[in-house]
Design a protein around this motif. Structure first.
Motif, short mmCIF file in Angstrom:
data_model
loop_
_atom_site.label_atom_id
_atom_site.label_comp_id
_atom_site.label_asym_id
_atom_site.label_seq_id
_atom_site.Cartn_x
_atom_site.Cartn_y
_atom_site.Cartn_z
N ALA A 57 0.84 -1.21 0.00
CA ALA A 57 0.00 0.00 0.00
C ALA A 57 0.87 1.25 0.00
CB ALA A 57 -0.93 0.00 1.21
N VAL A 58 1.92 1.26 0.82
CA VAL A 58 2.80 2.44 0.86
C VAL A 58 3.46 2.62 -0.51
CG1 VAL A 58 4.82 3.50 1.92
CG2 VAL A 58 3.23 2.20 3.34
N ARG A 59 3.90 1.52 -1.11
CA ARG A 59 4.57 1.61 -2.40
C ARG A 59 3.62 2.15 -3.47
NH1 ARG A 59 7.88 -3.16 -5.28
NH2 ARG A 59 5.78 -4.01 -5.37
N ALA A 60 2.39 1.64 -3.46
CA ALA A 60 1.42 2.09 -4.47
C ALA A 60 1.12 3.59 -4.29
CB ALA A 60 0.14 1.27 -4.35
N ILE A 61 0.98 4.04 -3.05
CA ILE A 61 0.69 5.46 -2.80
C ILE A 61 1.88 6.31 -3.25
CG2 ILE A 61 0.32 7.16 -0.96
CD1 ILE A 61 -1.40 4.91 0.42
N ALA A 62 3.08 5.86 -2.92
CA ALA A 62 4.28 6.61 -3.31
C ALA A 62 4.37 6.75 -4.83
CB ALA A 62 5.53 5.92 -2.77
N ALA A 71 5.57 9.39 3.43
CA ALA A 71 6.48 8.87 4.46
C ALA A 71 6.14 7.43 4.80
CB ALA A 71 6.38 9.73 5.72
N GLY A 72 7.18 6.66 5.10
CA GLY A 72 7.00 5.30 5.61
C GLY A 72 7.64 5.23 6.99
N LEU A 73 6.95 4.54 7.91
CA LEU A 73 7.45 4.47 9.29
C LEU A 73 8.42 3.30 9.44
CD1 LEU A 73 6.98 5.85 12.10
CD2 LEU A 73 5.34 4.02 12.58
N ALA A 74 9.40 3.47 10.31
CA ALA A 74 10.40 2.42 10.55
C ALA A 74 10.93 2.53 11.96
CB ALA A 74 11.55 2.60 9.56
N ALA A 84 11.32 0.45 4.48
CA ALA A 84 10.59 1.72 4.32
C ALA A 84 11.06 2.42 3.06
CB ALA A 84 10.79 2.61 5.55
N TRP A 85 12.37 2.40 2.84
CA TRP A 85 12.91 3.06 1.65
C TRP A 85 12.40 2.37 0.37
CZ3 TRP A 85 14.16 7.17 -0.59
CH2 TRP A 85 14.86 7.15 -1.82
N GLU A 86 12.42 1.03 0.37
CA GLU A 86 11.91 0.31 -0.80
C GLU A 86 10.47 0.74 -1.12
OE1 GLU A 86 13.09 -1.68 -3.17
OE2 GLU A 86 14.99 -1.07 -2.25
N ALA A 87 9.71 1.00 -0.06
CA ALA A 87 8.30 1.35 -0.25
C ALA A 87 8.10 2.79 -0.74
CB ALA A 87 7.53 1.12 1.05
N VAL A 88 8.90 3.72 -0.24
CA VAL A 88 8.63 5.13 -0.56
C VAL A 88 9.50 5.70 -1.68
CG1 VAL A 88 7.77 5.72 1.75
CG2 VAL A 88 10.20 6.06 1.23
N ARG A 89 10.49 4.92 -2.13
CA ARG A 89 11.52 5.51 -2.99
C ARG A 89 11.02 6.19 -4.25
NH1 ARG A 89 15.47 0.80 -4.79
NH2 ARG A 89 16.40 2.54 -5.92
N ALA A 91 8.34 7.98 -4.59
CA ALA A 91 7.48 9.14 -4.32
C ALA A 91 8.13 10.41 -4.87
CB ALA A 91 7.26 9.29 -2.82
N GLU A 92 7.30 11.43 -5.15
CA GLU A 92 7.84 12.72 -5.58
C GLU A 92 8.81 13.25 -4.53
OE1 GLU A 92 4.55 14.73 -8.37
OE2 GLU A 92 4.88 15.74 -6.46
N GLN A 93 8.37 13.15 -3.28
CA GLN A 93 9.29 13.45 -2.18
C GLN A 93 9.16 12.30 -1.18
OE1 GLN A 93 8.84 17.25 -0.16
NE2 GLN A 93 10.18 16.55 1.48
N ALA A 94 10.25 11.57 -0.99
CA ALA A 94 10.20 10.36 -0.15
C ALA A 94 10.78 10.65 1.23
CB ALA A 94 10.98 9.24 -0.82
N ARG A 95 9.99 10.37 2.25
CA ARG A 95 10.47 10.58 3.62
C ARG A 95 10.53 9.25 4.36
NH1 ARG A 95 7.91 14.92 7.83
NH2 ARG A 95 8.86 16.29 6.28
N ILE A 96 11.62 9.05 5.10
CA ILE A 96 11.68 7.91 6.02
C ILE A 96 11.49 8.48 7.42
CG2 ILE A 96 13.10 6.06 7.00
CD1 ILE A 96 14.56 5.90 4.30
N HIS A 97 10.58 7.88 8.15
CA HIS A 97 10.28 8.33 9.52
C HIS A 97 10.69 7.22 10.48
CE1 HIS A 97 6.91 9.60 12.58
NE2 HIS A 97 8.11 9.68 13.08
N THR A 98 11.78 7.44 11.19
CA THR A 98 12.25 6.40 12.11
C THR A 98 12.06 6.86 13.56
OG1 THR A 98 14.08 4.94 12.68
CG2 THR A 98 14.67 7.18 12.02
N PHE A 99 11.81 5.89 14.43
CA PHE A 99 11.51 6.27 15.82
C PHE A 99 12.07 5.27 16.83
CE2 PHE A 99 8.36 3.12 17.22
CZ PHE A 99 8.03 2.51 16.02
#
Ligand code: MN
Length: 512
Positions: A57-62, A71-74, A84-89, A91-99
């Protein structure tokens, strides 16, 4: 000068964590497209490592949703960040959100890590993410219950490692506004390098203070707010983004902040999220509740008729609520129907318009006045999200106080009529059993609820139910009709269709 506030919408991640609100991929994409129209700045589309479905789903949205950062959470684990990177890469602007958690309670009981280990994990995670993208958000989970000195130390280290946004979550909804404002203020002044990054907050609503806390953070230096549409999310939910946006807009005199949101898309976004998640909005909910602009008292009504601003601080049109609630009826033609739908914001392709018009005519035979609410209900049901494996052809019920309820159901599958009859504990149970006989599935009903969409004896009943076959994955179905048994049957078939679609053979999945 007025400051721009960035909005990170986490309806598809934290919001989807609401009990019972699971969405399939098509539904997530539909919501993401609407969020892009609403003009939020960042869509947190999911937690890619958590399941293959979330990843897809994240990849399709990106790939598909443009004009917005995704953004994808990690967690801080490298495999989370890589995934997360594989999923968002794309995107027009790809964000990785790590916590990672920073409170001693979490360190001791959940992570079983020392403060030094947490610090090290944060730094290496941010570095790993920065190697992929220049847009890296770092969050300190349970920040509100963390030791402030240690929190500041972790934030400084994350910024030095390359974080571009630092998010301070009130994960458990414990903070109160003045304290939280002071907390954010300290962070904004004390942390080394903080002026180079955007400070964000993520507030939960356990004490009903998520929006108030988010606003307190803004006046103390935060520039990004995380929240969800309708405030859905874990437990009592997240800050409701529509409330944050409308407060900033309505009280410009108090806040030196603005967002990029197209507020006229708020109501439509709220409806879409509530329809697809099955999580209804309470009638008295601020900004988007059914009663948010309704005036009941005579004195208020009198005032409103003389001058709207006597009792309204916001113009309903600002949030996209149509002013004209003039009813349509049996004699209304296709032109009037199309025009009204356009006013409500629906531009349907011809084929869908045709089938919605047929539904409208059928309804108009049973119900004299068709309101905007009725129309929206029809459209939301008609605009299909997934191919229908089964459609309800007919339903016959015999029920009463002295007989065993029996249902005969006819479903169409690829043009073929399939019929079965079954007895049940009640008429709804009988319907579901008859449907199960046809589909060969053995579904358990998790819950069932009915809501009258409009007032009056001829009101439309809106049935929402949830089913499961394995006790884990739950499918929500919704059906609308003037007859609640008919609405239940439609809702059940709707949920079954989602289940069938989700479990289709792998070859079919590759094709789409
Ligand atoms: Mn959260």
């Amino acid at each position: 000068m007025s400051q721009r506030v960035y909005l990170l919408d986490t309806t598809l991640r934290d919001g989807e964590q609401s009990p019972g609100a699971s969405l399939n991929m098509e539904e997530k994409i539909q919501i993401a497209r609407q969020l892009a129209k609403l003009k939020v700045d960042i869509i947190e589309a999911g937690f890619p490592i958590s399941s293959p479905g979330d990843f897809e789903a994240v990849r399709a949205i990106a790939r598909e949703v443009k004009g917005v950062a995704v953004a994808g959470l990690a967690r801080t684990h490298f495999e989370d960040i890589d995934r997360a990177w594989e999923a968002v890469r794309f995107a027009e602007q790809a964000r990785i959100h790590t916590f990672i958690s920073t409170s001693d309670i979490h360190l001791e009981h959940q992570l079983r890590m020392t403060r030094d280990q947490v610090l090290e994990a944060a730094v290496s995670a941010v570095k790993r993410a920065r190697a992929y993208t220049s847009d890296v958000e770092f969050s300190t989970m349970d920040a509100s219950r963390s030791d402030l000195d240690f929190l500041c130390q972790v934030l400084a280290a994350a910024i030095k490692a390359g974080a571009t946004v630092v998010n301070i979550p009130d994960t458990v909804g414990y903070a109160v506004p003045e304290e939280w404002g002071g907390f954010i203020n300290t962070i904004c002044h004390k942390v080394a390098g903080i002026e180079k990054v955007i400070v964000s907050v993520h507030c939960h609503n356990d004490l009903g203070l998520a929006v108030a806390n988010s606003l307190a953070a803004l006046t103390n230096g935060a520039r990004q707010v995380e929240g969800t549409i309708n405030g859905i999310g874990e437990r009592a939910g997240n800050a409701a983004l529509e409330e944050v946006v409308m407060t900033l807009r309505t009280r410009k005199d108090q806040f030196n902040h603005y967002t990029n949101v197209n507020t006229e898309e708020i109501y439509r976004t709220s409806r879409l999220v509530s329809t697809l998640t099955g999580m209804r909005v309470q009638a008295n909910k601020a900004v988007v509740g059914k009663n948010a602009f309704a005036h009941e008292s005579g004195i208020h009504q009198d005032g409103i008729l003389k001058e709207r601003t006597t009792y309204e601080i916001m113009n309903p049109a600002m949030v996209g609520l149509s002013k004209s609630n003039l009813v349509l009826g049996k004699l209304s033609g296709r032109h009037a129907f199309r025009q009204r739908l356009e006013e409500l914001g629906y531009n349907l392709p011809d084929e869908e318009l045709k089938s919605a018009f047929t539904r409208f005519k059928k309804l108009a035979d049973k119900k004299r006045d068709i309101t905007n609410d009725d129309l929206e209900a029809i459209i939301e049901e008609e605009v299909r999200q997934i191919p229908h494996a089964y459609t309800l052809n007919y339903l016959h019920i015999s029920s009463g106080t002295t007989i065993v309820p029996t249902a005969t159901v006819g479903l169409k599958q690829n043009g073929r009529l399939l019929e079965e009859a079954a007895c049940g504990n009640g008429p709804v149970d009988a319907i579901c059993k008859a449907v199960d006989k046809i589909t060969g599935l053995n579904c358990t009903m998790v819950n069932w609820g009915v809501n009258a969409i409009t007032a009056g004896k001829d009101a439309l009943g809106d049935v929402t139910l949830r089913i499961t076959t394995d006790g884990r994955k739950v499918y929500m179905g919704r059906g609308i009709s003037t007859d609640i048994l008919d609405a239940s049957a439609k809702a059940y078939v709707n949920a079954v269709n989602k289940l069938v679609w989700d479990n289709r053979p792998v070859e079919d999945k590759k094709q789409d």
